[in-house]
Design an enzyme around this catalytic site. Structure first.
Site, PDB file in Angstrom:
ATOM      1  N   ARG A  69     169.911 -19.545  38.409  1.00 30.54           N
ATOM      2  CA  ARG A  69     168.494 -19.260  38.529  1.00 30.54           C
ATOM      3  C   ARG A  69     167.778 -19.570  37.215  1.00 30.54           C
ATOM      4  O   ARG A  69     168.358 -19.439  36.139  1.00 30.54           O
ATOM      5  CB  ARG A  69     168.264 -17.777  38.883  1.00 30.54           C
ATOM      6  CG  ARG A  69     168.606 -17.430  40.326  1.00 30.54           C
ATOM      7  CD  ARG A  69     168.346 -15.984  40.653  1.00 30.54           C
ATOM      8  NE  ARG A  69     169.259 -15.111  39.933  1.00 30.54           N
ATOM      9  CZ  ARG A  69     168.985 -14.472  38.815  1.00 30.54           C
ATOM     10  NH1 ARG A  69     167.780 -14.513  38.283  1.00 30.54           N
ATOM     11  NH2 ARG A  69     169.898 -13.721  38.226  1.00 30.54           N
ATOM     12  N   TYR A 197     170.058 -25.484  43.444  1.00 34.08           N
ATOM     13  CA  TYR A 197     171.009 -24.392  43.200  1.00 34.08           C
ATOM     14  C   TYR A 197     170.626 -23.106  43.940  1.00 34.08           C
ATOM     15  O   TYR A 197     169.466 -22.664  43.883  1.00 34.08           O
ATOM     16  CB  TYR A 197     171.147 -24.082  41.685  1.00 34.08           C
ATOM     17  CG  TYR A 197     171.856 -22.767  41.527  1.00 34.08           C
ATOM     18  CD1 TYR A 197     173.235 -22.701  41.699  1.00 34.08           C
ATOM     19  CD2 TYR A 197     171.153 -21.587  41.352  1.00 34.08           C
ATOM     20  CE1 TYR A 197     173.884 -21.480  41.691  1.00 34.08           C
ATOM     21  CE2 TYR A 197     171.795 -20.358  41.333  1.00 34.08           C
ATOM     22  CZ  TYR A 197     173.169 -20.313  41.500  1.00 34.08           C
ATOM     23  OH  TYR A 197     173.798 -19.113  41.511  1.00 34.08           O
ATOM     24  N   LYS A 206     166.760 -14.275  47.014  1.00 26.69           N
ATOM     25  CA  LYS A 206     165.995 -13.580  45.980  1.00 26.69           C
ATOM     26  C   LYS A 206     164.489 -13.730  46.193  1.00 26.69           C
ATOM     27  O   LYS A 206     163.720 -12.792  45.966  1.00 26.69           O
ATOM     28  CB  LYS A 206     166.408 -14.079  44.585  1.00 26.69           C
ATOM     29  CG  LYS A 206     167.877 -13.772  44.239  1.00 26.69           C
ATOM     30  CD  LYS A 206     168.178 -12.364  44.442  1.00 26.69           C
ATOM     31  CE  LYS A 206     169.539 -11.793  44.260  1.00 26.69           C
ATOM     32  NZ  LYS A 206     170.631 -12.265  43.582  1.00 26.69           N
ATOM     33  N   HIS A 226     167.901  -4.793  44.658  1.00 25.86           N
ATOM     34  CA  HIS A 226     169.047  -5.646  44.325  1.00 25.86           C
ATOM     35  C   HIS A 226     170.298  -4.761  44.303  1.00 25.86           C
ATOM     36  O   HIS A 226     170.800  -4.417  43.241  1.00 25.86           O
ATOM     37  CB  HIS A 226     168.795  -6.283  42.952  1.00 25.86           C
ATOM     38  CG  HIS A 226     169.746  -7.370  42.576  1.00 25.86           C
ATOM     39  ND1 HIS A 226     169.959  -7.734  41.262  1.00 25.86           N
ATOM     40  CD2 HIS A 226     170.526  -8.194  43.316  1.00 25.86           C
ATOM     41  CE1 HIS A 226     170.830  -8.736  41.220  1.00 25.86           C
ATOM     42  NE2 HIS A 226     171.188  -9.029  42.446  1.00 25.86           N
ATOM     43  N   SER A 248     172.764  -9.212  37.964  1.00 25.49           N
ATOM     44  CA  SER A 248     173.531 -10.353  38.449  1.00 25.49           C
ATOM     45  C   SER A 248     174.850 -10.485  37.687  1.00 25.49           C
ATOM     46  O   SER A 248     174.887 -10.328  36.467  1.00 25.49           O
ATOM     47  CB  SER A 248     172.721 -11.626  38.270  1.00 25.49           C
ATOM     48  OG  SER A 248     171.517 -11.507  38.985  1.00 25.49           O
ATOM     49  N   ASP A 277     174.538  -7.526  47.922  1.00 26.88           N
ATOM     50  CA  ASP A 277     173.524  -8.011  46.967  1.00 26.88           C
ATOM     51  C   ASP A 277     172.138  -7.408  47.189  1.00 26.88           C
ATOM     52  O   ASP A 277     171.428  -7.169  46.226  1.00 26.88           O
ATOM     53  CB  ASP A 277     173.429  -9.539  47.045  1.00 26.88           C
ATOM     54  CG  ASP A 277     172.775 -10.164  45.819  1.00 26.88           C
ATOM     55  OD1 ASP A 277     173.177  -9.825  44.687  1.00 26.88           O
ATOM     56  OD2 ASP A 277     171.850 -10.979  45.981  1.00 26.88           O
ATOM     57  N   ARG A 369     180.111 -20.542  42.808  1.00 26.75           N
ATOM     58  CA  ARG A 369     179.950 -19.539  43.873  1.00 26.75           C
ATOM     59  C   ARG A 369     180.594 -19.973  45.175  1.00 26.75           C
ATOM     60  O   ARG A 369     180.825 -21.155  45.413  1.00 26.75           O
ATOM     61  CB  ARG A 369     178.457 -19.305  44.125  1.00 26.75           C
ATOM     62  CG  ARG A 369     177.718 -18.801  42.876  1.00 26.75           C
ATOM     63  CD  ARG A 369     176.912 -17.585  43.146  1.00 26.75           C
ATOM     64  NE  ARG A 369     176.446 -16.974  41.903  1.00 26.75           N
ATOM     65  CZ  ARG A 369     176.165 -15.683  41.800  1.00 26.75           C
ATOM     66  NH1 ARG A 369     176.301 -14.878  42.820  1.00 26.75           N
ATOM     67  NH2 ARG A 369     175.755 -15.187  40.647  1.00 26.75           N
TER      68      ARG A 369
HETATM   69  P1  GTP Z   1     175.570 -11.514  41.721  1.00 25.87           P
HETATM   70  O1  GTP Z   1     176.111 -12.205  42.910  1.00 25.87           O
HETATM   71  O2  GTP Z   1     175.178 -12.447  40.621  1.00 25.87           O
HETATM   72  O3  GTP Z   1     174.448 -10.572  42.046  1.00 25.87           O
HETATM   73  O4  GTP Z   1     176.811 -10.719  41.045  1.00 25.87           O
HETATM   74  P2  GTP Z   1     177.559  -9.354  41.405  1.00 25.87           P
HETATM   75  O5  GTP Z   1     176.798  -8.191  40.864  1.00 25.87           O
HETATM   76  O6  GTP Z   1     177.895  -9.323  42.852  1.00 25.87           O
HETATM   77  O7  GTP Z   1     178.897  -9.455  40.527  1.00 25.87           O
HETATM   78  P3  GTP Z   1     180.422  -9.715  40.970  1.00 25.87           P
HETATM   79  O8  GTP Z   1     180.965  -8.607  41.808  1.00 25.87           O
HETATM   80  O9  GTP Z   1     180.510 -11.077  41.546  1.00 25.87           O
HETATM   81  O10 GTP Z   1     181.161  -9.670  39.565  1.00 25.87           O
HETATM   82  C1  GTP Z   1     180.836 -10.534  38.513  1.00 25.87           C
HETATM   83  C2  GTP Z   1     181.934 -10.565  37.501  1.00 25.87           C
HETATM   84  O11 GTP Z   1     182.211  -9.250  37.007  1.00 25.87           O
HETATM   85  C3  GTP Z   1     183.248 -11.111  38.054  1.00 25.87           C
HETATM   86  O12 GTP Z   1     183.806 -12.009  37.135  1.00 25.87           O
HETATM   87  C4  GTP Z   1     184.113  -9.885  38.208  1.00 25.87           C
HETATM   88  O13 GTP Z   1     185.478 -10.181  38.080  1.00 25.87           O
HETATM   89  C5  GTP Z   1     183.599  -8.956  37.106  1.00 25.87           C
HETATM   90  N1  GTP Z   1     183.767  -7.521  37.495  1.00 25.87           N
HETATM   91  C6  GTP Z   1     183.363  -6.951  38.652  1.00 25.87           C
HETATM   92  N2  GTP Z   1     183.703  -5.638  38.705  1.00 25.87           N
HETATM   93  C7  GTP Z   1     184.313  -5.356  37.529  1.00 25.87           C
HETATM   94  C8  GTP Z   1     184.876  -4.162  36.971  1.00 25.87           C
HETATM   95  O14 GTP Z   1     184.891  -3.078  37.566  1.00 25.87           O
HETATM   96  N3  GTP Z   1     185.400  -4.267  35.717  1.00 25.87           N
HETATM   97  C9  GTP Z   1     185.398  -5.450  35.019  1.00 25.87           C
HETATM   98  N4  GTP Z   1     185.941  -5.454  33.814  1.00 25.87           N
HETATM   99  N5  GTP Z   1     184.892  -6.601  35.531  1.00 25.87           N
HETATM  100  C10 GTP Z   1     184.343  -6.561  36.760  1.00 25.87           C
HETATM  101  C1  SPV Z   2     172.112 -13.343  41.386  1.00 29.46           C
HETATM  102  O1  SPV Z   2     171.932 -14.109  40.430  1.00 29.46           O
HETATM  103  O2  SPV Z   2     171.815 -12.121  41.337  1.00 29.46           O
HETATM  104  C2  SPV Z   2     172.735 -13.836  42.630  1.00 29.46           C
HETATM  105  C3  SPV Z   2     172.926 -15.272  42.779  1.00 29.46           C
HETATM  106  O3  SPV Z   2     173.030 -13.062  43.537  1.00 29.46           O
HETATM  107  S1  SPV Z   2     171.465 -16.091  43.185  1.00 29.46           S
HETATM  108  O4  SPV Z   2     171.392 -16.188  44.649  1.00 29.46           O
HETATM  109  O5  SPV Z   2     171.547 -17.420  42.602  1.00 29.46           O
HETATM  110  O6  SPV Z   2     170.332 -15.362  42.706  1.00 29.46           O
HETATM  111 MN    MN Z   3     172.568 -10.887  42.974  1.00 29.61          MN
END
Ligand code: GTP
Ligand code: SPV
Ligand code: MN
Length: 598
Positions: A69, A197, A206, A226, A248, A277, A369
């Site tokens: 983004r 993207y 979003k 979010h 994020s 999300d 992703r």
């Molecule tokens: P968006 O899709 O961008 O909104 O991200 P999200 O909030 O869903 O994050 P996601 O669960 O994909 O995690 C992002 C990163 O954080 C990954 O590389 C995970 O491995 C790491 N991660 C998630 N949970 C934990 C945790 O409890 N501890 C640690 N150390 N890392 C974590």
């Molecule tokens: C984020 O960045 O919080 C996402 C991925 O979930 S995007 O759809 O690119 O915003």
């Molecule tokens: Mn997100």
């Protein structure tokens, strides 16, 4: 496909401006989608993966300059700058429309414009909202087909109503200097140009479900957040729901799909994923807050996803999934950092360049992703499609903080919880372009996604709390899974073990445990967080134990006082007349409490 005049007129107007060679309406049929998949494969826009390993799966690379983004190029164009507020980029709507017209005129020449009707929320439910996205990208059509409900059924449900969100997306030249992601909340309109993207172009996500929806929600008395939504089932079969807002790439998908540690699995605990999300939250007939996930799929971060950290996410990606900017292996499979310890040799990286894993460079982009259907998830909640949503017991805020924020603490009341959300801070990640690892305030993890003045958004939170009786308000908590030791190692095991913290929250909701009142809010007594069965090595020679838990639950008064100064600076951005007095009072109380505890 429709006689809706508001739709037909708008499509005609946009087509006249963008001048595509053809216009194709997406009916959502498998035949049409399959033909599009074949066409995109034939042009190289997507690549077919190994259908024995990954049936129905495809691979895509974005332009190298188009991987996340773009917050600096994202605009909220309300009639006045004040309506957009100090945390959004703003331009006068007439000026922005004129600028965009220049960029859009003729930009689809030689291309096809797809007209994609989609629904956020189950089609036909009173909570659903509809959108139409015009796009010149088959990749966008195929991703939207996974992330939302699309096609004829949406037009049928919309009928003659002009009440839909207009979205115009054009790849143009993927020119980063002319990339714009623009929202006109008063016109129910989103314009995106020069990107291909995810979050910039899947306009239901979003742009609509957060920025436009947050604006609509303020006017209509609901909230667009979010947040992930999960259900925790106890051994008696009772399910309690929690929504959690993390910025994020700070762990929403992981928490939403967590697998209980063995200790709890054996006892019969289960976790159900409702969303990973976005949550739309409304007050139900019984006066409680209910959350729905308006999406239909997961657009998840690939790196770090593996059989141990998130087996449910991995399982979700084994069929009918699109992978973006990961590594494609020689046998037509996929790989990313953190999948396993065996990077493939002799293949290209996400940029399509020859890649040697031994030189230390990354194969997959850190924000690579997967786009996977929610129904692939082994722990998808039976309530996933419930149009009324699920009742919330707790709301959780959290971020990546190396220091300062403890593992968990609880707000004293709703308004204090809103304050805690408003001061959420986190280190920036690869999910947006710009520096990574810089701490910034990201209130409610909505900084990049709030479609109006954030001070008014805080007021909306306060007002929503007032509409719910005290005993029905979700309790509000803050968590930090990311506290580090001095050498940069995570002190808390995270992932599945996060359930231990969620269970403490549910015990608090049910009045089953006491807590310690501190300057910042209620903290658990260390003995009330069950650490039995944790087998976590922080570093060589240091295992997680009770003393680490105590450290994670400690508060360093001086670093909190420093944080108070930073919060004051952040609050100073807002018009004092707009910033709710409840937040100012809570900030004053925090400072006073900290000074008194010194
Ligand atoms: P968006 O899709 O961008 O909104 O991200 P999200 O909030 O869903 O994050 P996601 O669960 O994909 O995690 C992002 C990163 O954080 C990954 O590389 C995970 O491995 C790491 N991660 C998630 N949970 C934990 C945790 O409890 N501890 C640690 N150390 N890392 C974590
Ligand atoms: C984020 O960045 O919080 C996402 C991925 O979930 S995007 O759809 O690119 O915003
Ligand atoms: Mn997100």
């Amino acid at each position: 496909m429709t006689n809706n005049k508001a739709v037909l007129d708008w499509v005609q107007e946009m087509v006249a401006m963008t001048q595509p060679d053809q216009v194709v309406w997406i009916d959502g049929s498998e035949e049409q989608l399959d033909a599009l998949r074949r066409e995109a494969v034939s042009t190289g826009e997507i690549e077919l993966l190994n259908q024995d390993l990954l049936p129905g799966c495809y691979y895509h690379r974005t332009a190298v300059n188009d991987v996340a983004r773009v917050e600096d190029r994202t605009f909220i164009c309300t009639p006045t700058k004040e309506e957009a507020g100090p945390t959004n980029n703003w331009m006068d709507p007439a000026e922005m429309y004129a600028k965009l017209k220049g960029l859009y005129t003729g930009c689809m020449k030689g291309r096809t414009c797809y007209v994609l009707p989609y629904s956020m929320g189950p089609v036909g439910s009173p909570f659903a909202k509809y959108g139409i996205e015009l796009t010149d990208s088959i990749y966008v059509v195929l991703n939207m087909n996974i992330m939302t409900r699309i096609g004829q059924k949406v037009l049928d449900a919309l009928g003659d109503s002009p009440d839909y969100i207009k979205g115009l997306h054009a790849k143009a030249n993927i020119d980063p200097e002319n990339r714009y992601i623009v929202h006109f909340p008063q016109d129910n309109t989103i314009c995106s140009i020069n990107s291909g993207y995810g979050g910039n172009v899947l306009l239901g996500k979003k742009c609509f479900a957060l920025r436009i929806a947050s604006y609509l929600g303020r006017d209509e008395g609901w909230m667009a957040e979010h947040m992930l939504i999960l259900g925790i089932e106890n051994p008696k079969g009772e399910v309690k729901y929690i929504a959690a807002a993390f910025p994020s790439a700070c762990g929403k998908t992981n928490l939403a799909m967590l697998i209980p540690p063995e200790y709890y699995r054996k006892k019969g605990y289960k976790v159900w994923t409702v969303g990973d999300d976005i949550a739309w939250i409304r007050i139900g007939e019984d006066g409680r807050m209910y959350a729905v996930n308006p999406e239909y799929g997961f657009f998840g971060v690939a790196p770090g996803t593996n059989e141990k950290s998130n087996p449910n996410a991995l399982a979700s990606t084994r069929k009918n999934t699109i992978f973006t900017n990961v590594v494609k292996t020689a046998d037509g499979g996929v790989w990313w950092e953190g999948l396993d310890k065996n990077p493939p040799k002799g293949v290209n990286n996400w940029k399509g360049e020859p890649w040697d894993p031994s030189d230390g460079s990354k194969g997959a982009h850190p924000n690579s992703r997967f786009t996977a259907p929610a129904k692939n998830c082994p722990c998808i909640s039976p309530e996933f499609e419930n149009p009324k949503g699920v009742p919330l017991s707790a709301i959780v805020f959290g971020g990546r903080r190396a220091k300062t924020a403890p593992l968990v603490y609880e707000a004293r009341d709703w308004n204090h919880g809103v304050f805690i959300g408003s001061i959420l801070a986190s280190e920036t990640t690869a999910a947006a372009t710009g520096a990574v690892g810089v701490v910034r305030r990201d209130p409610m993890s909505m900084l990049p996604f709030c479609g109006y003045n954030m001070a008014d958004y805080f007021q909306h939170w306060i007002d929503m709390g007032k509409k719910v009786a005290k005993d029905k308000q979700p309790k509000i908590f803050n968590v930090n899974w990311f506290r580090l030791d001095d050498e940069g190692n995570f002190l808390w095991p995270g992932f599945g073990d996060n359930l231990r913290v969620l269970l403490w929250m549910l015990d608090r909701c049910e009045g089953k445990v006491d807590a310690v009142e501190t300057a910042i809010g209620y903290l658990p007594k260390p003995e009330d967080i069950n650490i039995e069965g944790i087998d976590y090595k922080i570093k060589d020679g240091k295992m997680f134990d009770e003393s680490v838990l105590k450290e994670l639950l400690s508060i360093d008064t001086q670093s909190w006082l420093d944080d108070v100064e930073n919060i004051k600076e952040f609050y100073a951005k807002f018009d004092p007349a707009r910033l709710p007095k409840e937040l100012k009072e809570n900030l004053a109380k925090l400072e006073q409490n900290l000074k008194a505890s010194k």
